[in-house]
Design an enzyme around this catalytic site. Sequence first.
Site, mmCIF file in Angstrom:
data_model
loop_
_atom_site.group_PDB
_atom_site.id
_atom_site.type_symbol
_atom_site.label_atom_id
_atom_site.label_comp_id
_atom_site.label_asym_id
_atom_site.label_seq_id
_atom_site.Cartn_x
_atom_site.Cartn_y
_atom_site.Cartn_z
ATOM 1 N N LYS A 125 31.830 3.810 21.870
ATOM 2 C CA LYS A 125 32.254 3.349 23.199
ATOM 3 C C LYS A 125 32.061 1.850 23.249
ATOM 4 O O LYS A 125 31.203 1.298 22.562
ATOM 5 C CB LYS A 125 31.400 4.000 24.294
ATOM 6 C CG LYS A 125 32.073 4.034 25.646
ATOM 7 C CD LYS A 125 32.947 5.248 25.790
ATOM 8 C CE LYS A 125 33.769 5.237 27.040
ATOM 9 N NZ LYS A 125 34.447 6.537 27.233
ATOM 10 N N ASP A 165 39.493 3.308 29.097
ATOM 11 C CA ASP A 165 38.516 3.998 29.944
ATOM 12 C C ASP A 165 38.679 3.325 31.315
ATOM 13 O O ASP A 165 39.729 2.720 31.584
ATOM 14 C CB ASP A 165 37.089 3.853 29.369
ATOM 15 C CG ASP A 165 36.086 4.801 30.015
ATOM 16 O OD1 ASP A 165 36.060 5.982 29.655
ATOM 17 O OD2 ASP A 165 35.318 4.369 30.899
HETATM 18 O O1 2IT Z 1 35.834 9.107 27.869
HETATM 19 C C1 2IT Z 1 36.791 9.288 27.095
HETATM 20 O O2 2IT Z 1 36.889 10.316 26.423
HETATM 21 C C2 2IT Z 1 37.809 8.244 27.002
HETATM 22 N N1 2IT Z 1 37.679 7.247 27.696
HETATM 23 C C3 2IT Z 1 38.945 8.380 26.046
HETATM 24 C C4 2IT Z 1 38.547 7.967 24.669
HETATM 25 C C5 2IT Z 1 39.670 7.907 23.666
HETATM 26 O O3 2IT Z 1 39.382 7.445 22.552
HETATM 27 O O4 2IT Z 1 40.799 8.287 23.965
#
Ligand code: 2IT
Length: 445
Positions: A125, A165
């Site tokens: 993340k 996100d």
């Molecule tokens: O919290 C999540 O799963 C997302 N923000 C999507 C992450 C992604 O790599 O598509």
Amino acid sequence: MYDLESFIGDLKRRNPSQDEFIQAVEEVVASVIDVVNENPQYIRNKILERISEPDRVISFKVEWEDDSGDVQVNRGYRVQFNNALGPYKGGLRFHSSVTLGSLKFLGFEQTFKNALTSLPMGGGKGGSDFSPRGKSDAEILRFCRSFMTELYKYIGPDTDVPAGDIGVGGREIGFLYGQYKRIKGENTGVLTGKGPGWGGSLIRPEATGFGTMYFADNILGNIGDSIRGKRIAVSGFGNVAWGAVMKATQLGAKVVTISGPDGYILDEDGINTPEKTAFMLQLRASNNDIVKPYAQRFKAQFVPGRKPWEVPVDMAFPCAIQNELSLEDAKTLVSNGCKYVIETSNMGVCADAAQYLIDKRITLAPGKAANAGGVAVSGLEMSQNAQHLFWTKEEVDSRLKHIMSEIHASCVREGVEDDGYINYVKGANIAGFKKVADAMCQLGY
Ligand code: 2IT
């Protein structure tokens, strides 16, 4: 033998002031501690200690110029949490609440969520404390350029693949990917959530919201019911809420609320027309971070400064941000007859509220299962990019549906209690944990 209290005590000492991270780890460890204590291999491999420590944390400075010519400084991060199952994968969040602790919680959650999809993705993340609220499109562009000028060093289609996100949608992914291409001269699947005209997958923008409704329909299908006819409260108004509202309507349910930092909208007619859902996208694109204009536009009620959980509904879908549904909110929902809380934001339900709902035998679906459709379609975007192919909407949607029903089945398998109650929180944690833990044992250290 592990003891929850002493494990969490140590974790707190090592991670001071990271309350959300501690909360996320405590929830998982509480679910899996018996599984660990019964498995000498997990104990010998020190899985709990290793799985709760990110592989790597990258922090960098982001300098950019605002529209008045002043220099601004923000902080950027990428937390590469765990790559046992594949390249680090997870979104970028641009929001004023972003801290290292919040991104560690999100990266930790992402690791198990990605495992649940059964696609080969590790967890990561990233993001920044930059807030798009009130910024011009040109400022957002300059910020994204500067952010990627640093981030590009640490990512790659086979190592770490960011996505969107909160505060990062198609527009921002475009700006970020544009800068990556400018620097590297490469067209790869290094980011997901790209536009369908330049390497993105169909259904990716809708996927988190669609997936959560498929998951909810699976929950109800399991007891011979369906989502059709259910009255639903949704919070948030961004990309996730948008997809959820559209799919709920398609499946015959009625969504009566959305919300923003300014309050919530109550639309008794249902948020159920293409005009209404298109307006949600306009609200997002305006960078104002408010929902009030919906009420003026569609003659609905606006309730300032409050959350939608006071509205009587059958099902509640928190779709905004972590810890957005408190114990008091949970009590109000239950006393108004709500039987299902489907966490669609990551850790949307506060720890004490989650415990209350489980004690009351209300169905609580955790975000790492219910919202996994977003990252699942990101995984499908990676597959398409790797093959230089572009799948139809039908192909992506049917794979998404299948993945959500498999996640549901794993939660039921691992989460059913002696009284028949399905503890989806425990089920998702155990199912996701086992996959990551087994891979870590096999890979050595
Ligand atoms: O919290 C999540 O799963 C997302 N923000 C999507 C992450 C992604 O790599 O598509």
